[in-house]
Design a protein around this motif. Structure first.
Motif, PDB file in Angstrom:
ATOM      1  N   LEU A 168      49.433  60.618  12.349  1.00 14.29           N
ATOM      2  CA  LEU A 168      48.379  60.577  11.340  1.00 14.29           C
ATOM      3  C   LEU A 168      48.846  61.210  10.028  1.00 14.29           C
ATOM      4  O   LEU A 168      48.637  60.659   8.940  1.00 14.29           O
ATOM      5  N   VAL A 220      48.988  63.722  16.453  1.00 12.05           N
ATOM      6  CA  VAL A 220      48.504  64.004  15.099  1.00 12.05           C
ATOM      7  C   VAL A 220      49.661  63.863  14.102  1.00 12.05           C
ATOM      8  O   VAL A 220      49.448  63.616  12.906  1.00 12.05           O
ATOM      9  N   LEU A 223      47.856  55.757  17.095  1.00 11.53           N
ATOM     10  CA  LEU A 223      46.522  56.341  16.913  1.00 11.53           C
ATOM     11  C   LEU A 223      45.451  55.479  17.565  1.00 11.53           C
ATOM     12  O   LEU A 223      44.309  55.910  17.722  1.00 11.53           O
ATOM     13  N   LEU A 268      39.376  65.881  15.104  1.00  9.32           N
ATOM     14  CA  LEU A 268      40.234  64.700  15.127  1.00  9.32           C
ATOM     15  C   LEU A 268      40.393  64.120  16.534  1.00  9.32           C
ATOM     16  O   LEU A 268      40.514  62.921  16.706  1.00  9.32           O
ATOM     17  N   TYR A 301      42.994  64.482  18.445  1.00  9.42           N
ATOM     18  CA  TYR A 301      44.364  64.078  18.726  1.00  9.42           C
ATOM     19  C   TYR A 301      45.133  65.214  19.393  1.00  9.42           C
ATOM     20  O   TYR A 301      44.803  66.385  19.244  1.00  9.42           O
TER      21      TYR A 301
END
Length: 386
Positions: free
Chosen positions: A171, A168, A90, A162, A164
């Motif tokens: 996450l 994701v 991330l 987000l 992403y």
């Protein structure tokens, strides 16, 4: 009441099995990293190989660590390492960032698999170990088959808040990992203290001198090699033979884990009512049929059927082999567990050899490597008791 209390303690432990399944994201993740960074098969397969390399290094020391700090504390340590591994992607997406993430994921999973399986026997205290381990594998498989769907959702959906893409996935699993650690920390589990002097490395490895322990170790290597191999090779088969895109072919990984999940769920029942040797034999026959289908298949129906067969067939191999080894040395369960989980090093050996084989002759070469593992599992049938 005591029985009910023990089963309540299984709830956070089973959530840890879900966290154990995070390791299986390496199959689909390595395919996305390959596409993102423009890697060939041999280099891309380094990622799953590095995840499972650490089982060779950390499994036996973890078995010894459990004797000192306890099984529950060792599982908690594994969750901390796993959470850190999920944070890294991330923060960046370079080759070395992803490599570090996969290495930490492997280290955390080596700690977790070595300590979580014996923790089950601590909580159950005489319950049906093989069946409960299989149910744990069912919970683990849920995380495994969700990973490709989460990656596909991230890659094909717009997540403006987000920012992403397919990552994701990291996450979502990060949040679950933190919840697992907190719940296990809050759950009281009484463990018996290890009697006598704690085992050293020599004591642990001498257990490989016992035939059932050595043969089970090799069986675990083959099981995991086939598991990781199918995880990474199934999408490549569909891309090579059916001309699918990566996002379309990612379904193959989910299909494998759907049937592995189904196998674990039904296997937890079959292992209570059916002869273990019979069920093990049926499972290996299914895997052999799947190898034939993946080697020769050129249609979607045949390839999907082959992937489903290996998913179901391979789903209960670990639980049966692991329980055979664990029950053969009841006084040395921590040490035997460390040795068995070291066998997950097969997840390093198989993908590396498969990567070179597939670069040389296509994905059929990778399937041929997995077929060697299936042949060995046939030879293990005579060692299965009950």
């Amino acid at each position: 009441m005591n029985n009910k209390t023990n089963y309540m303690k299984l709830v956070p432990v089973m959530l840890c099995f879900f966290a154990m399944g995070f390791v299986d994201l390496v199959g689909i993740a390595s395919n996305y990293v390959k596409a993102d960074l423009g890697l060939d098969d041999a280099v891309a397969n380094v990622f799953p190989s590095m995840v499972f390399f650490w089982f060779l290094i950390f499994s036996v020391p973890t078995g010894m660590l459990m004797n000192r700090i306890g099984r529950k504390n060792t599982v908690l340590l594994s969750l901390v390492v796993t959470v850190v591994s999920l944070v890294l992607p991330l923060l960046g997406d370079g080759f070395y960032v992803m490599l570090a993430s996969f290495c930490l994921l492997g280290i955390g999973n080596a700690l977790m698999q070595t300590s979580l399986n014996p923790l089950i026997s601590t909580v159950l205290r005489g319950g049906n170990l093989a069946s409960t381990l299989t149910f744990g594998q069912f919970v683990k498989a849920i995380a495994s088959f969700l990973a490709p769907y989460l990656a596909m959702w991230g890659a094909t959906s717009v997540i403006p808040t987000l920012g992403y893409d397919w990552k994701v996935l990291f996450l979502i699993y990060l949040v679950v990992g933190v919840i697992s650690a907190v719940l296990l920390f809050l759950t009281p589990i009484e463990e018996e203290k290890t009697a006598g002097k704690a085992s050293g490395f020599g004591d642990c490895f001498r257990l490989l001198g016992k035939p059932i322990v050595l043969l089970s170790f090799l069986g675990i290597m083959c099981h995991v090699g086939i598991d990781v191999g199918t995880n990474t090779t199934a999408p490549k088969l569909l891309i090579e033979r059916l001309g699918m895109t990566l996002n379309e072919a990612a379904f193959a990984t989910s299909l494998y884990f759907i049937f592995r999940t189904l196998g674990c769920l039904t296997g937890s029942f079959f292992l209570r009512v059916m002869n273990n040797k019979t069920f093990f034999t049926i499972s290996v026959v299914m895997m052999a049929l799947s190898m034939i289908g993946m080697f020769f298949g050129t249609s979607k129906a045949v390839l999907y059927a082959a992937i489903a067969l290996v998913g179901y067939g391979n789903s209960n191999i670990f639980s049966i082999v692991f329980s055979q080894a664990l029950q053969s040395e009841p006084e040395k369960q921590n040490e035997v567990s460390g040795l068995m989980i070291m066998g997950l090093f097969g997840g390093t050996v198989f993908p590396l050899v498969m990567g070179f084989a597939s670069d040389a002759v296509g994905q059929a070469g990778a399937v041929a490597v997995m077929a060697v593992g299936v042949v060995y599992l046939f030879s293990y049938v005579t060692k299965v008791k009950q």
